[in-house]
Design a protein around this motif. Structure first.
Motif, PDB file in Angstrom:
ATOM      1  N   VAL A  99      -9.008  20.137 -38.660  1.00 63.11           N
ATOM      2  CA  VAL A  99     -10.004  21.030 -39.253  1.00 63.11           C
ATOM      3  C   VAL A  99      -9.717  21.222 -40.742  1.00 63.11           C
ATOM      4  N   LEU A 247     -10.369  33.878 -36.714  1.00 65.48           N
ATOM      5  CA  LEU A 247     -10.785  32.638 -37.360  1.00 65.48           C
ATOM      6  C   LEU A 247      -9.656  31.622 -37.379  1.00 65.48           C
ATOM      7  N   TRP A 250      -8.774  30.522 -33.698  1.00 62.04           N
ATOM      8  CA  TRP A 250      -9.781  29.646 -33.092  1.00 62.04           C
ATOM      9  C   TRP A 250      -9.782  28.268 -33.750  1.00 62.04           C
ATOM     10  N   SER A 251      -9.615  28.233 -35.070  1.00 58.39           N
ATOM     11  CA  SER A 251      -9.667  26.970 -35.805  1.00 58.39           C
ATOM     12  C   SER A 251      -8.455  26.092 -35.539  1.00 58.39           C
ATOM     13  N   LEU A 280     -10.440  27.328 -44.043  1.00 59.89           N
ATOM     14  CA  LEU A 280     -10.931  27.592 -42.684  1.00 59.89           C
ATOM     15  C   LEU A 280     -12.251  28.357 -42.723  1.00 59.89           C
ATOM     16  N   ARG A 281     -12.398  29.277 -43.671  1.00 60.79           N
ATOM     17  CA  ARG A 281     -13.691  29.964 -43.813  1.00 60.79           C
ATOM     18  C   ARG A 281     -14.786  28.968 -44.172  1.00 60.79           C
ATOM     19  N   ALA A 283     -14.778  25.828 -43.407  1.00 62.24           N
ATOM     20  CA  ALA A 283     -14.999  24.922 -42.284  1.00 62.24           C
ATOM     21  C   ALA A 283     -16.052  25.456 -41.329  1.00 62.24           C
ATOM     22  N   ALA A 285     -15.789  27.215 -38.511  1.00 61.69           N
ATOM     23  CA  ALA A 285     -15.494  27.407 -37.086  1.00 61.69           C
ATOM     24  C   ALA A 285     -15.330  28.886 -36.798  1.00 61.69           C
ATOM     25  N   ARG A 286     -16.020  29.381 -35.795  1.00 58.55           N
ATOM     26  CA  ARG A 286     -15.954  30.796 -35.438  1.00 58.55           C
ATOM     27  C   ARG A 286     -15.806  30.940 -33.927  1.00 58.55           C
TER      28      ARG A 286
END
Length: 302
Positions: A99, A247, A250-251, A280-281, A283, A285-286
């Motif tokens: 990710v 976040l 989960w990522s 990650l923000r 990216a 993914a939540r």
């Protein structure tokens, strides 16, 4: 106030996403200190050591052009490279997780900016303590429109300059109430403004962290949010954030985690943990939504 423009051109090798780099300086779409115009330029006001200033930053071929107005114009252009992330060194960052690798590939122009202004990062961070973002940004906008100074130069309409520390100390209780900030956050900001000179003089992120956390009402989360911006600290983790642990968990692990779990997952990236959080923000993914959202409270009605 001077309306004469001063300009500085920087040769910039490599990718640079101006909006992405400077986004942490913006506190919502209606922030009176920040604008992005249709031509792609970013406008930002600042209360510099020399006084109020307005900065316009834009790309021109292989250059980045900074144009500044006001008494603070010289300081704004002197610190422009740091603002754009020239002092950020991502060379030791190795995105081990897929990710992160994909996010880094998609956003090569991400740099960690350094504003070199502590109080300007501290006030909105305190306003964001334990409330929903919309509430904090409404308070920030109200206070800037009420107490901020006029932006020098040909500023886009409605832009304001961050008030001086003395102004923050003198805001009456009823105006904090009108802004939607309760007494605890108001006292925290007013007290920090009393120590503004010492905070602004902090030599590095570690010293600033020590000074900030010695003040009532400022903890780990607030200190990290400030140092990410003022000192461009790529490792300042926002421990205590309402959304960040989920976040990160989960990522990177496919599960929800708490702050301790988040720090375990970020440990391999020590030195770049804030950089990882930003990637990650980006990216996107939540974790699946579960349970009610944190309600918005309007302190103006209390």
């Amino acid at each position: 106030m001077s309306v004469t423009a001063t300009e500085r051109c920087l040769r910039w090798d490599g990718p640079l996403d101006l909006e992405l780099v400077l986004r942490p300086c913006r506190r919502g779409d209606g922030d009176p200190t920040w604008r992005r115009t249709p031509d792609g330029a970013v406008w930002r006001t600042c209360r510099t050591p020399g006084g109020p200033g307005m900065l316009r930053v834009a790309r021109r071929g292989g250059e980045v052009v900074g144009t500044a107005w006001g008494p603070g114009a010289g300081w704004l252009l002197e610190t422009l490279p740091a603002l754009l992330g020239a002092e950020d060194d991502p060379s030791g960052f190795v995105p081990g997780h897929r990710v992160l690798r994909e996010a880094a590939r998609r956003h090569p122009g991400l740099r960690i900016c350094r504003t070199s202004r502590v109080l300007e990062a501290l006030v909105p961070a305190v306003l964001e303590q334990k409330v929903v973002l919309a509430e904090a940004r409404r308070a920030w906008r109200w206070l800037l429109l009420k107490y901020g100074g006029p932006a020098p130069g040909p500023a886009p309409e409605g832009m304001r300059v961050f008030p001086e520390p003395e102004v923050w100390r003198s805001i009456p209780t009823w105006d904090w109430h009108r802004a939607g900030a309760e007494a605890v956050r108001a006292r925290t900001i007013a007290n920090a403004a009393r120590h503004a000179a010492k905070l602004e003089a902090a030599g590095d992120s570690a010293e600033l962290d020590r000074l900030l956390r010695a003040l009532p009402g400022i903890g780990v989360w607030t200190s990290a949010e400030v140092r990410q911006r003022s000192h461009g600290d790529p490792d300042a983790v926002s421990v205590g954030d309402y959304h960040l642990p989920s976040l990160v968990g989960w990522s990177l692990a496919g599960e929800r985690v708490d702050d301790a779990g988040m720090l375990r997952l970020l440990a391999p990236y020590r030195g770049h943990r804030h950089r990882v959080s930003r990637l990650l923000r980006l990216a996107g993914a939540r974790p699946p939504a579960r349970g009610p959202r944190m309600p918005a409270r309007d302190y103006r009605s209390f």
